[in-house]
Design a protein around this motif. Structure first.
Motif, PDB file in Angstrom:
ATOM      1  N   LYS A 129      -5.161  -8.509  -8.303  1.00 33.36           N
ATOM      2  CA  LYS A 129      -6.216  -7.649  -8.289  1.00 33.36           C
ATOM      3  C   LYS A 129      -6.034  -6.426  -7.270  1.00 33.36           C
ATOM      4  N   ASN A 130      -6.409  -7.004  -5.945  1.00 29.15           N
ATOM      5  CA  ASN A 130      -6.406  -5.989  -4.858  1.00 29.15           C
ATOM      6  C   ASN A 130      -5.047  -6.536  -4.081  1.00 29.15           C
ATOM      7  N   LEU A 131      -4.473  -5.309  -3.648  1.00 22.44           N
ATOM      8  CA  LEU A 131      -2.887  -5.510  -2.901  1.00 22.44           C
ATOM      9  C   LEU A 131      -3.379  -5.066  -1.496  1.00 22.44           C
ATOM     10  N   ILE A 132      -3.230  -5.774  -0.350  1.00 22.18           N
ATOM     11  CA  ILE A 132      -3.471  -5.425   0.886  1.00 22.18           C
ATOM     12  C   ILE A 132      -2.386  -5.247   1.581  1.00 22.18           C
ATOM     13  N   LEU A 217      -3.515  -2.800 -10.740  1.00 20.10           N
ATOM     14  CA  LEU A 217      -4.389  -3.135  -9.528  1.00 20.10           C
ATOM     15  C   LEU A 217      -5.631  -2.482  -9.553  1.00 20.10           C
ATOM     16  N   GLU A 218      -6.434  -3.357  -8.913  1.00 25.84           N
ATOM     17  CA  GLU A 218      -7.958  -2.706  -8.793  1.00 25.84           C
ATOM     18  C   GLU A 218      -8.134  -1.662  -7.500  1.00 25.84           C
ATOM     19  N   ASN A 219      -7.326  -2.129  -6.507  1.00 30.23           N
ATOM     20  CA  ASN A 219      -7.166  -1.606  -5.357  1.00 30.23           C
ATOM     21  C   ASN A 219      -5.753  -1.643  -4.591  1.00 30.23           C
ATOM     22  N   PHE A 220      -5.356  -0.719  -3.981  1.00 35.88           N
ATOM     23  CA  PHE A 220      -3.812  -0.817  -3.250  1.00 35.88           C
ATOM     24  C   PHE A 220      -4.344  -0.282  -1.955  1.00 35.88           C
ATOM     25  N   VAL A 221      -4.513  -1.139  -1.018  1.00 33.48           N
ATOM     26  CA  VAL A 221      -4.965  -1.012   0.478  1.00 33.48           C
ATOM     27  C   VAL A 221      -4.017  -1.096   1.512  1.00 33.48           C
ATOM     28  N   MET A 222      -3.737   0.271   2.136  1.00 28.66           N
ATOM     29  CA  MET A 222      -2.654   0.163   3.134  1.00 28.66           C
ATOM     30  C   MET A 222      -3.249   0.598   4.316  1.00 28.66           C
ATOM     31  N   VAL A 223      -3.137  -0.460   5.247  1.00 23.24           N
ATOM     32  CA  VAL A 223      -3.528  -0.574   6.677  1.00 23.24           C
ATOM     33  C   VAL A 223      -2.395   0.118   7.683  1.00 23.24           C
ATOM     34  N   LYS A 224      -2.781   1.163   8.371  1.00 21.61           N
ATOM     35  CA  LYS A 224      -1.927   1.807   9.180  1.00 21.61           C
ATOM     36  C   LYS A 224      -2.210   1.535  10.885  1.00 21.61           C
ATOM     37  N   PHE A 225      -1.301   1.096  11.551  1.00 19.14           N
ATOM     38  CA  PHE A 225      -1.620   0.981  13.095  1.00 19.14           C
ATOM     39  C   PHE A 225      -1.186   2.209  13.617  1.00 19.14           C
ATOM     40  N   TRP A 226      -2.107   2.580  14.408  1.00 12.42           N
ATOM     41  CA  TRP A 226      -2.005   4.136  15.309  1.00 12.42           C
ATOM     42  C   TRP A 226      -1.123   3.866  16.246  1.00 12.42           C
ATOM     43  N   ASN A 227      -1.149   2.810  16.970  1.00 13.70           N
ATOM     44  CA  ASN A 227      -0.402   2.657  18.257  1.00 13.70           C
ATOM     45  C   ASN A 227       0.849   1.657  18.039  1.00 13.70           C
ATOM     46  N   ASP A 228       1.362   1.658  16.816  1.00 12.96           N
ATOM     47  CA  ASP A 228       2.677   0.954  16.638  1.00 12.96           C
ATOM     48  C   ASP A 228       4.011   1.269  16.981  1.00 12.96           C
ATOM     49  N   GLU A 271      -6.273   9.252  -8.180  1.00  8.62           N
ATOM     50  CA  GLU A 271      -7.260  10.008  -8.854  1.00  8.62           C
ATOM     51  C   GLU A 271      -8.329   8.948  -9.278  1.00  8.62           C
ATOM     52  N   ASP A 272      -7.674   7.883  -9.513  1.00  7.99           N
ATOM     53  CA  ASP A 272      -8.681   6.733  -9.909  1.00  7.99           C
ATOM     54  C   ASP A 272      -9.196   5.989  -8.914  1.00  7.99           C
ATOM     55  N   GLY A 273      -9.146   6.390  -7.660  1.00  4.37           N
ATOM     56  CA  GLY A 273      -9.716   5.939  -6.518  1.00  4.37           C
ATOM     57  C   GLY A 273      -8.998   4.534  -6.370  1.00  4.37           C
ATOM     58  N   LYS A 274      -8.166   4.159  -6.761  1.00  6.90           N
ATOM     59  CA  LYS A 274      -7.431   2.666  -6.328  1.00  6.90           C
ATOM     60  C   LYS A 274      -6.751   2.682  -5.071  1.00  6.90           C
ATOM     61  N   ILE A 275      -6.137   3.960  -4.603  1.00 11.93           N
ATOM     62  CA  ILE A 275      -5.274   3.994  -3.124  1.00 11.93           C
ATOM     63  C   ILE A 275      -6.424   4.063  -1.984  1.00 11.93           C
ATOM     64  N   LYS A 276      -6.252   3.138  -1.157  1.00  9.36           N
ATOM     65  CA  LYS A 276      -7.351   3.371   0.016  1.00  9.36           C
ATOM     66  C   LYS A 276      -6.373   3.444   1.236  1.00  9.36           C
ATOM     67  N   PHE A 277      -6.575   4.389   1.984  1.00 13.74           N
ATOM     68  CA  PHE A 277      -5.937   4.364   3.572  1.00 13.74           C
ATOM     69  C   PHE A 277      -6.924   4.150   4.540  1.00 13.74           C
ATOM     70  N   ILE A 278      -6.344   3.072   5.364  1.00 16.54           N
ATOM     71  CA  ILE A 278      -7.163   2.485   6.386  1.00 16.54           C
ATOM     72  C   ILE A 278      -6.311   2.718   7.972  1.00 16.54           C
ATOM     73  N   ALA A 279      -6.950   3.167   8.770  1.00 23.20           N
ATOM     74  CA  ALA A 279      -6.178   3.000  10.168  1.00 23.20           C
ATOM     75  C   ALA A 279      -6.975   2.340  11.163  1.00 23.20           C
ATOM     76  N   VAL A 280      -6.214   1.620  11.977  1.00 20.50           N
ATOM     77  CA  VAL A 280      -6.926   0.959  13.011  1.00 20.50           C
ATOM     78  C   VAL A 280      -6.124   1.034  14.327  1.00 20.50           C
ATOM     79  N   GLU A 281      -6.649   1.100  15.337  1.00 22.49           N
ATOM     80  CA  GLU A 281      -6.152   1.226  16.541  1.00 22.49           C
ATOM     81  C   GLU A 281      -5.195  -0.163  17.071  1.00 22.49           C
ATOM     82  N   GLY A 282      -4.177   0.044  17.792  1.00 19.85           N
ATOM     83  CA  GLY A 282      -3.427  -1.166  18.095  1.00 19.85           C
ATOM     84  C   GLY A 282      -2.054  -1.169  17.737  1.00 19.85           C
TER      85      GLY A 282
END
Length: 303
Positions: A129-132, A217-228, A271-282
């Protein structure tokens, strides 16, 4: 005959420990660890498992994929078992687990992220359903972990050495990281010799099943680490990468060939709003529990 009640008690205890008797109010969760980790270390994915269960009121089934049938083999798999073999093992585990038959949420850690995406694309039993993706390398890597700790010349020297050997047959077969080593200075060599990443990214030919399965997929959530300092470039965590012919200038997902040539159906997903970009410090995979609960668990896993 006296041993029968004891045997039954052991079976009940094992079932309790592994969560098979959980009264589920929430969608089951499957995790896949990264390089240098294992499914069940108490200080890594073991603690994440407990956090998920606690945050979801102990009404969720959580399992972490163990590749190879043992902790030791699972740890080694992060380096030495080709992703194709790992994916077949994972697909078999999913197919044989009735709790997951109606679908599940998936969380990938570092390279486990692109492996889970490949599982979605290749394994019919994986109804995700949700791929994180936490720090995943969806267009590969072209750099050494913690390379900034070395001199620039040393970084370039070791990168050139790896680049020289990465696409030889024996390295592709025996070293996991070589299978997603992506040389932007020689795209043709990468596309022709990569035994994993180029294939799952549809860079040699289009596999329509990969596109169709990602669309589910309902959501494909990609988390990026700014200080990687581990993953280079960090843009790969959002499906971006170096511009072809450059090892310094990067392209976003939307600017890359995979997107513009629509090799994976990412356009429609966005376009369907399924891709989510999230950034986090660290640095790489450095996430605080409160952040994880507020931004991942409460948003994507309470279903």
């Amino acid at each position: 005959m006296r041993s029968t009640p004891i045997l039954l008690l052991i079976i009940v205890l094992i079932s309790t420990i592994y969560g098979n008797n959980v009264t589920q109010n929430y969608t089951p969760i499957v995790m896949w660890h990264g390089m240098g980790d294992s499914c069940c270390f108490p200080f890594s994915l073991g603690s994440i498992k407990k956090l998920l269960e606690r945050s979801l009121e102990n009404k969720v089934y959580v399992t972490s994929l163990e590749i190879g049938g043992s902790y030791v083999r699972d740890y080694e798999s992060g380096y030495f078992i080709h992703p194709d073999k790992q994916l077949q093992d994972a697909c078999n585990q999913i197919a044989n687990n009735k709790i997951l038959s109606n679908g599940f949420n998936a969380i990938g850690f570092s390279q486990g992220s692109q492996f889970l995406r490949a599982l979605v694309q290749r394994c019919p039993a994986a109804k995700v359903k949700n791929l994180i993706s936490l720090g995943g390398q969806h267009q590969g890597v072209y750099g050494l972990p913690n390379c900034p700790s070395l001199t620039t010349k040393s970084c370039e020297y070791f990168r050139e050495m790896l680049n020289y050997a990465a696409y030889t047959g024996w390295v592709q077969k025996r070293l996991v990281q070589a299978t997603y080593w992506h040389d932007p200075m020689n795209e043709n060599l990468y596309k022709s010799k990569s035994t994993f990443l180029a294939e799952i990214n549809n860079e040699r030919k289009i596999n329509q099943k990969y596109i169709d399965r990602l669309q589910k997929l309902e959501n494909f959530v990609m988390v990026k680490f700014w200080n990687d300092t581990i993953v280079q470039p960090v843009d790969t965590q959002w499906f971006g990468f170096y511009k072809p012919g450059s090892d310094s200038e990067t392209l976003t997902m939307e600017e890359s060939d995979i997107y513009t040539k629509d090799r994976l159906g990412l356009k429609k997903m966005k376009e369907d709003g399924k891709i989510k970009f999230i950034a986090v410090e660290g640095n790489h995979l450095q996430i605080k529990n409160d952040w994880f609960i507020a931004n991942i668990i409460d948003v994507y896993l309470k279903n």
